[in-house]
Design a protein around this motif. Structure first.
Motif, PDB file in Angstrom:
ATOM      1  N   THR A  54       0.840  -1.193   0.000  1.00 15.47           N
ATOM      2  CA  THR A  54       0.000   0.000   0.000  1.00 15.47           C
ATOM      3  C   THR A  54       0.880   1.250   0.000  1.00 15.47           C
ATOM      4  OG1 THR A  54      -0.074   0.195   2.420  1.00 15.47           O
ATOM      5  CG2 THR A  54      -1.749  -1.205   1.372  1.00 15.47           C
ATOM      6  N   THR A  55       0.260   2.377  -0.348  1.00 16.79           N
ATOM      7  CA  THR A  55       0.972   3.649  -0.297  1.00 16.79           C
ATOM      8  C   THR A  55       1.426   3.957   1.126  1.00 16.79           C
ATOM      9  OG1 THR A  55      -0.294   4.525  -2.168  1.00 16.79           O
ATOM     10  CG2 THR A  55       0.768   6.130  -0.729  1.00 16.79           C
ATOM     11  N   SER A  56       0.589   3.629   2.088  1.00 14.56           N
ATOM     12  CA  SER A  56       0.942   3.896   3.496  1.00 14.56           C
ATOM     13  C   SER A  56       2.179   3.124   3.915  1.00 14.56           C
ATOM     14  CB  SER A  56      -0.233   3.533   4.410  1.00 14.56           C
ATOM     15  OG  SER A  56      -1.346   4.357   4.147  1.00 14.56           O
ATOM     16  N   GLU A  57       2.305   1.883   3.467  1.00 17.67           N
ATOM     17  CA  GLU A  57       3.490   1.097   3.808  1.00 17.67           C
ATOM     18  C   GLU A  57       4.735   1.678   3.155  1.00 17.67           C
ATOM     19  OE1 GLU A  57       1.384  -3.281   4.548  1.00 17.67           O
ATOM     20  OE2 GLU A  57       2.844  -3.027   2.945  1.00 17.67           O
ATOM     21  N   ALA A  59       5.175   4.787   2.447  1.00 17.26           N
ATOM     22  CA  ALA A  59       5.466   6.011   3.192  1.00 17.26           C
ATOM     23  C   ALA A  59       6.183   5.710   4.503  1.00 17.26           C
ATOM     24  CB  ALA A  59       4.164   6.772   3.463  1.00 17.26           C
ATOM     25  N   GLU A  60       5.761   4.672   5.212  1.00 17.71           N
ATOM     26  CA  GLU A  60       6.416   4.315   6.469  1.00 17.71           C
ATOM     27  C   GLU A  60       7.852   3.869   6.245  1.00 17.71           C
ATOM     28  OE1 GLU A  60       4.341   2.235   9.687  1.00 17.71           O
ATOM     29  OE2 GLU A  60       2.616   2.104   8.335  1.00 17.71           O
ATOM     30  N   MET A 182       2.719  11.772   1.917  1.00 17.14           N
ATOM     31  CA  MET A 182       1.925  11.275   0.804  1.00 17.14           C
ATOM     32  C   MET A 182       1.137  12.421   0.173  1.00 17.14           C
ATOM     33  SD  MET A 182       0.466   7.689   2.428  1.00 17.14           S
ATOM     34  CE  MET A 182      -0.104   8.492   3.948  1.00 17.14           C
TER      35      MET A 182
END
Length: 220
Positions: A54-57, A59-60, A182
């Motif tokens: 995912t985009t969130s992963e 980003a992390e 993001m």
């Protein structure tokens, strides 16, 4: 494995899951070279490979790397001819092929929103059921990803008829900046005068400005 602190590796594991991270040499070797004409003995090994979904992963992972001053290299299909995806200083290789989902097909407006780890071939297989086609069609389409096409401004076989540059196809992006922030640029609109077309800035940037995770594309 030397190079990255165990604490960093454990944090990466918690972000993407233990099944989506590896420091084993046998897993790192495929990422050590692309299709460049370099000596067969030359390899640039990353310290670790992660495959977010995912985009969130993404980003992390990038946020952690920024905090720890660790190099990050995004990886698409590995079909480049100039070494742009090689971890020449080690660090983290982010394999984007885990982001391989078609998010939305808009038949009426002739657009598709997709995660960028999907290959060009898989994207067109998904579009075929709607009678649609993305005409960026490189010889390496079975391995080359949408994200790599954007990052390298690739030119496909049918560029003469449908437009040579990704500028002709790219309507919008979701991107992770080097800080881990993001952002979204562009829109679904085929034509828009509402501000700078900042999504085009990432065409040909080869991951130096950020990692594109999702794209809205014009289809035919």
């Amino acid at each position: 494995m030397v190079g990255l602190d165990k604490r960093v590796l454990e944090t990466l594991k918690s972000i993407v899951g233990p099944e989506n991270i590896s420091c084993d040499k046998v897993d790192l070797i495929p990422y050590s070279r692309d299709w460049s004409l370099i000596d067969a003995s030359t390899m640039f090994m990353p310290d670790v490979v992660v495959r977010p979904r995912t985009t969130s992963e993404v980003a992390e992972v990038v946020r952690l790397a920024s905090k720890e001053s660790i190099p990050v290299v995004p990886w698409g299909g590995g079909t480049g001819l100039s070494g742009g995806a090689l971890a020449v200083k080690g660090g983290i290789t982010v394999d984007m092929k885990g982001l391989n989902r078609i998010v939305e097909v808009d038949e009426e407006n002739l657009t598709v929103k997709t995660q960028v780890g999907i290959t060009v071939q898989k994207l067109n297989e998904g579009l075929k059921k709607y009678g649609l086609w993305w005409p960026h069609d490189p010889e390496s389409k079975s391995a080359s990803t949408v994200g790599a096409a954007i990052a390298c401004d690739n030119i496909g076989t049918f560029g003469t008829k449908y437009g040579g540059s990704l500028v002709d196809y790219l309507l919008g992006i979701e991107v992770v900046l080097p800080t881990g922030e993001m952002l979204k640029f562009g829109s679904k609109a085929p034509g828009s005068a509402s501000g700078y077309p900042l999504h085009w800035l990432f065409i040909g940037s080869e991951g130096t400005l950020g990692i594109v995770t999702e794209a809205t594309l014009r289809v035919y």
